[in-house]
Structure formats: structure tokens, C-alpha cells
Design a protein around this motif. Sequence first.
Motif, PDB file in Angstrom:
ATOM      1  N   ALA A 119      36.772  46.746  36.830  1.00 36.95           N
ATOM      2  CA  ALA A 119      36.648  45.355  37.821  1.00 36.95           C
ATOM      3  C   ALA A 119      35.570  44.494  37.706  1.00 36.95           C
ATOM      4  N   HIS A 120      34.131  45.476  38.025  1.00 30.38           N
ATOM      5  CA  HIS A 120      32.992  44.705  38.444  1.00 30.38           C
ATOM      6  C   HIS A 120      32.506  44.260  37.087  1.00 30.38           C
ATOM      7  N   GLY A 121      32.529  45.018  35.838  1.00 31.16           N
ATOM      8  CA  GLY A 121      32.272  44.597  34.560  1.00 31.16           C
ATOM      9  C   GLY A 121      33.175  43.100  34.076  1.00 31.16           C
ATOM     10  N   TYR A 122      34.246  43.114  34.437  1.00 28.19           N
ATOM     11  CA  TYR A 122      35.111  42.369  34.449  1.00 28.19           C
ATOM     12  C   TYR A 122      34.673  40.833  35.081  1.00 28.19           C
ATOM     13  N   ARG A 123      34.542  41.013  36.109  1.00 29.07           N
ATOM     14  CA  ARG A 123      33.919  40.122  37.066  1.00 29.07           C
ATOM     15  C   ARG A 123      32.675  39.530  36.421  1.00 29.07           C
ATOM     16  N   ALA A 124      31.626  40.420  35.816  1.00 26.08           N
ATOM     17  CA  ALA A 124      30.263  39.813  35.268  1.00 26.08           C
ATOM     18  C   ALA A 124      30.734  39.108  33.952  1.00 26.08           C
ATOM     19  N   ILE A 165      33.317  35.072  42.552  1.00 22.72           N
ATOM     20  CA  ILE A 165      34.565  35.515  41.828  1.00 22.72           C
ATOM     21  C   ILE A 165      34.984  36.769  42.602  1.00 22.72           C
ATOM     22  N   ARG A 166      36.289  36.882  42.717  1.00 23.93           N
ATOM     23  CA  ARG A 166      36.811  38.116  43.281  1.00 23.93           C
ATOM     24  C   ARG A 166      37.967  38.622  42.233  1.00 23.93           C
ATOM     25  N   VAL A 167      37.947  39.703  41.520  1.00 25.08           N
ATOM     26  CA  VAL A 167      38.544  40.326  40.763  1.00 25.08           C
ATOM     27  C   VAL A 167      39.563  41.325  41.267  1.00 25.08           C
ATOM     28  N   GLN A 193      41.525  50.680  45.115  1.00 29.98           N
ATOM     29  CA  GLN A 193      40.796  50.519  43.933  1.00 29.98           C
ATOM     30  C   GLN A 193      40.864  49.232  43.333  1.00 29.98           C
ATOM     31  N   GLY A 194      40.195  48.894  42.430  1.00 27.21           N
ATOM     32  CA  GLY A 194      40.312  47.458  41.531  1.00 27.21           C
ATOM     33  C   GLY A 194      40.260  46.225  42.477  1.00 27.21           C
ATOM     34  N   ASP A 195      39.470  46.155  43.400  1.00 27.23           N
ATOM     35  CA  ASP A 195      39.225  44.731  44.323  1.00 27.23           C
ATOM     36  C   ASP A 195      37.725  44.552  44.431  1.00 27.23           C
ATOM     37  N   THR A 196      37.149  43.748  43.822  1.00 23.71           N
ATOM     38  CA  THR A 196      35.649  43.699  44.058  1.00 23.71           C
ATOM     39  C   THR A 196      35.046  43.134  45.396  1.00 23.71           C
ATOM     40  N   ASP A 197      36.056  42.654  46.127  1.00 25.04           N
ATOM     41  CA  ASP A 197      35.713  42.366  47.548  1.00 25.04           C
ATOM     42  C   ASP A 197      35.857  43.422  48.415  1.00 25.04           C
ATOM     43  N   LYS A 198      36.392  44.671  48.051  1.00 25.86           N
ATOM     44  CA  LYS A 198      36.770  45.794  48.788  1.00 25.86           C
ATOM     45  C   LYS A 198      35.843  47.144  48.278  1.00 25.86           C
TER      46      LYS A 198
END
Length: 776
Positions: A226-231, A244-246, A518-523
Motif C-alpha cells: 500500500a505505501h509503495g503503491y501510494r509513492a 493520497i489515501r490508498v 491492513q492495507g489502509d495508508t491512513d490507518k
Amino acid sequence: MGEFALGQPVPRFEDPRLIRGGGRYVDDMALPRMAYGYVLRSPHAHARIKSIDTAAAKAAPGVLLVLTGDDWAASGWNDLPTPGSLRRQGGAPAGKIRFPALTRDKVRWVGDYVAFVVAETLAQAQDAAELIDVAYEPLPAVTSTEHALDPGAPLVWEDRPDNLCFVHPEGNRPATEAAMAQADRIVKRRFVINRVTAAAMEPRGAVADYNKPEDRYTVYSVLQRAHGYRAELAGIMNVPESKIRVVAGDIGGSFGMKSAVYNEVALTVLAAKMLARPVKWTSTRSEAFLSDAQARDHVTEAELALDQEGHFLGFRVKVTAAVGAYAQANSNVFVMNLGTLAGVYRTPAIFAEVTAAFTNTNPMRPYRGNGRPEFAYVIERMVDEAAAELGISGVELRRRNMIPPEAMPFKSGLTFTYDCGEFAKNLDLALELADATRFETRRAEAKARGRLRGIGLSNTIERAAAGGFEAAEVRFDKAGTVTLLSGSITQGMGHETVYKQLLCDRLGIHPDRVHYIQGDTDKVAIGEGTGGSRSAALGGSAVMQATEKIVAKARTIAAHMLEAAEPDLEFDDGLFKIAGTDRTLSLSEIAAAAWEPRSLPEGVEPGLISQSSYAAKEQNFPNGCHICELEIDPETGTVELCRYSVVDDVGTVMNPLLLEGQIMGGIAQGAGQILLEDIHFEPGSGQLITGSFMDYAMPRADNFCAIHCESNPVPTATNPLGVKGAGEAGAVGAMPAVGNALIDALKPVGVRELPMPATPEAIWRAIRHARLALSS
């Protein structure tokens, strides 16, 4: 927590929710005012776009937006990431390929991205896409990896001198050449490893939402990191990551294929911004065959040098690998696991060279094993071929060359340094499990029934958890229940179960009192994600370290509340106890007190929360032995798997039930490629022939026999849990084991090589060809 302790066969906590229809997949997302996107794809493998007329499509009912390559260029957003440090022969820069979300000048594979239509309904978007008038000038195409680098082959990229993407040498060339020169025997073989697709149960999809007042994007998608995807998205969009929130919900399989930021994701985000409305795109199965990244597709020339006693002296390998039309980021799919070629053997000198070629086909990405199954197939097939030339058994030749446990740590002939392993013991245990001593009796019985029976084995090793880090966070609330957050992302592997199991084992908490996120860059504050059989070693170690921090802080608070010294406190099964007394405090009581600053000792912050990141300093090396026994009907070419036995060393076994599931799933994919699965393009036109499950043969339950799994755990010291990756082990071992069994079964009729996949027709033709050759 005995029944949930680490090492217990705990059923997956996720399953009841999923079985009852409670899964939350990306296509389940339905946001207010959501519009629907559809991609117009190229019908040609290679063609010049002379013009695109979108007027009729824009005027069609319900259409909100039509994007072309010109619109993408005008947006100011960047191309999708592609590697920029690739080299040609001799080290010259290979140049960087551009990969826009929508092409403008040319299409380079059947399925390339031409336009993106957004409408009120999916049907309206599909109907409008048919109204787009694209004038194509068809061009010659090349889809064959073997012939992509031939002189005069059609150029995928006309501004390049040829279809060469890069050349990667690895190993000791001079030492390998010297070994070849002094060898008593050199065994040479050529292997063509076919192309396959991941065929994940859940197709790809994305939902993008743009919050204009906040100038912030939310992207729901299928992914692995998730974090690499956001980047990566931030780099495409030219915005800070904080904008961006993924979010990744449940993901129905990936195997590496969904690890990329695909064109459709970028397009849905751009459309959502332009329309100020959420936009959804979901792949159909037919679209998946045309647009998903594909895998494998190697042509390999291998040479194994031996002395008179059958000891391996050197191994030389040349690989031509397909890149597809575009080189996507993370090109390690071709070279990262070349060290697998060394196998479990003492071969002192190895040199491998990978030449990657562009073709007018889908781009390539990692797929379960990411090079490991291909390279394991090569070395294990070569061992059997060498044994046949020497007139000895494959088992005996392996024993002569295996690395003994006392040699650990062992620097292999190619790249890797193994820290531990009992390879000969794996072999012995697997032979016993397979009842190998009575195989010839079973072969004779099969012959009496008119069947050809064969046995094949593979002693494989792979690299897992190669570098990187993972993070976990444990939060107690006032009631003593726990929220566990992990940077790892499951696509069906059972992370929630294993991580809860680990936490409950260490903290003495029932899993029903643990909520997993899991899988939520805001959490989830930090995390690297899933891939390369890393989640148990890295994610598990992060969870373990987080629980240790919880225990340490809780001990300090408990000592203050009990008016005792910290060393006098014992902790077991969720209780702190003053040694030699009956005075206790539970973690739940301490968690409640932790929210009251007046109950805490000086200098201790309120709350019982811990976060930990674990960075791997060393990779680990899962290994094992697979033995496959099968029968072939020579009149039809039909293959029946009769027995399958596995002994694996994945270090500490965290959950034997999940481990067995991982191994069996990998075996299904490995055997599926050997026997059934094949992505096949029509020569010349480049049209995909196997573009549905009517033509692309997926393995089914009735293609398999019972699979017997046992473990020979040798814990590694490379991580606190002693675990080795297990996610790819089944696929790595299955391809060579099944391949060797096929050739062993066909030896009596004179067949020494088979295409991949070895379909009934391919086997039938090979038998007929061998019989004709023998009679002539």
C-alpha cells in the motif's frame, strides 16, 4: 493460549467471513454518484495510430468523459514508472522506455491502451467505446521470445536498433570457462519455459475518489504494497504522498501480478479529478487476459560440466527472457533470483547471462516464484539429464554433489550464501514418504495395464525475505481488547490468522479480542507490503517485537501498581504475578490503568500501544524435496498424477495447516504450468489464441492426487522467529519434479524432451514421433 499457540494448526480466522459472503473486494465498493470507466484496447499487436475520432462517443447517452493519449499528455501527469538503469552488452546504457497511461502514436500489443470512456453506467461506457473511430496502420509484429532478437525482426520500438531491452551477466565467467575446459563431460540442453498468466480469482479493479475541498485522493485498489503503491501514484500524479489515501480491502489472489500501478488506476484517478465524481473500473476475465502482466517465457541454453566421478565442476547458462512491449518498474523478475541456478549443490563455478527482449505482447511481472521456478527447473532437469548420460540414478548424482549441513554457512557458486539446511535429510525423508523403494514394482504393474509410469524429484532451494522491512502496531483500548495493524497485505495467505496467533501466543489474549487492520495508508502508519515470501519472517518479526514492547511497558506499569520490583514479576498467559505470591494483574487491567495518567509511574506515557519495524539484515533460504509419480496413457497422451510427496524446510512452522495450504497451492500452479497452462499468440498477427478459460487450461482438483506434506524444520538465525518463507516453495519444487517424472515415464518409448505445457496432444505427438524414429 494453548490452542492458538504458535505452531498449532489453527484454522483461518478470515474464512467464516469470506465463506458467508462478507468479503470486501474492490468491485464491492459503491460510492455516491459513482461513474464507470471502460478501456478501449488495441485490436492489433503492432500498428500506427493515424487518427482517433471521439466525437460520436462523447455525444453518446450517459457519457461523461472520453480520454485519449493526447488528453493524458495534456494532463501534465507523468508516465507509469519504468526502469532507467538497464544495460546493454558491455555495459552501455539501454535507454529508458516511456509508458504513458494511454498511447498516442502506436499500439504495441493486442490490449494496449487507446482510450478511456467514463459514463453513468458501465453498459453506456462500453457502448460509447464502440463508437470511437480509430484509424490504424497495421505493422509487422514479433511475439516469439526466441526470434525477437533475430536480425530483421520487427522492431517493437522503432527508435532502438533492435529489440534488446537489457543484458545482465552474473557469476564468475573466467572460473566457469576454466571449469568447462577441464571437464570430462559437458551436458548441454535447451529448455523453453512457456508463458503463463496469474489468472487470479479476483480480476483487477480500482475505484478513485477526489475530494476537491481537501484536494485529496482516495484510491481503492488491488495491490501488494500500500505505501509503495501510494509513492508510485504520487510520482505519476506530481502530488505529495500525503494527498493520497490508498485502501486495499480483501484481495482475491495476486501472486505478484497485482503489485504494479496499472494504467487503469491512473486513469480512474485522473477521471475522478476531472469529473469531481468517484470512478470505478473493473476488469472482465477477457480483459484480464489482454491486460494483466504475464510471466515466465524463457528460452534457456544450459551446460553442466562434470568430472569422471560425476562431480559438478561448472554450470553455464544463457537465458533469453521476454519483457513484453513495455519494461515495467521492478525488472528483477528476470534476474533477482538467478542464484537459484546453484541449487543445493557444491558447483564451484557458475556463470549466467540473461538477455531480455521486447516483444509485441503483454508486459511481464513477477509471478509466484519470480524466477525461482524457472531456474530451479533448469538445474534440476540438468541433473537428471546428466545422470542419464552417466548411466546412474538422479538420486545418486544428487547425493554426490549435495552441500552437507556441516559446510554451512555455504557460499554457493552463484550469488547466494546459505545459512542452514539439511538437504540430504530432505531427500531421504521424501524418498521414504514416497515409498520410492517399491516404485519399480508399481512401474511394472502400470506397464501391464498399458500405462507408462514415471517418477521425478527435485531438490530445490530459494531465496526469501530478501531485504526490506515490515512494520506492525499493537493498540490496547481501555477494555483490554486489541487492534493489530500490519504493513503486510494478504491476498489469501492467512496473515490475519498467523499474526493473531503470534500475538495471542505472546500476550495470552483470545483471538476474538483482537481486531486486525491492513492495507489502509491512513490507518497503518508504515509498512513495505507483501512479496517474495517475506511476510512470516519480516511481518511476523515486527509483530513479535511489538508484543515484546507491550510486555515491557506493561511490566513497568504492573510493578508500579503492585508496588513490586520489575525483576520480581513473572509474565505468563496474559498475567503478571509477583513471584512466590498470588498477587496478579492481567493485561486487561493494566491496559485500563494505562489510560489513567495518575495510575502511571513517573515518565510513562498514557496508553498501552507499541509500534515496531523489523528490517532484515540477511535473507533466508527455504528448501525441500518434491517427488512426483505419474502415469501416461500412450494412446491418448493423458497424464494422471498418482502420488505426490513433499518434505519442506521452512524453518519454524508457525501454522502447519496454513503451511500445507501454501505448499499445495504452489504445487497446483507449478504442475499447472508443466501440464496445462499456456499463453499462446498467433505468429504474425500477435492475436492471443488462449484468451479465455475455454482455451487457457486451468488446473482443477481432478487433475491432482493426494499431496502428502511433511516438514524438516531447520530454524534460521536470520530473524527472531527462525522462519523461512513458504509462499513460493510449492511452485518452485513442482515444476522440475513433474517435468522429471514425465521424462522418466517416457524414456522407455524413446522420448527425451517435451514442450511446455506437456498437454495430452503434445505427449501423444512426441510418442508417435519417437516410435517413427525408432522404426526408421
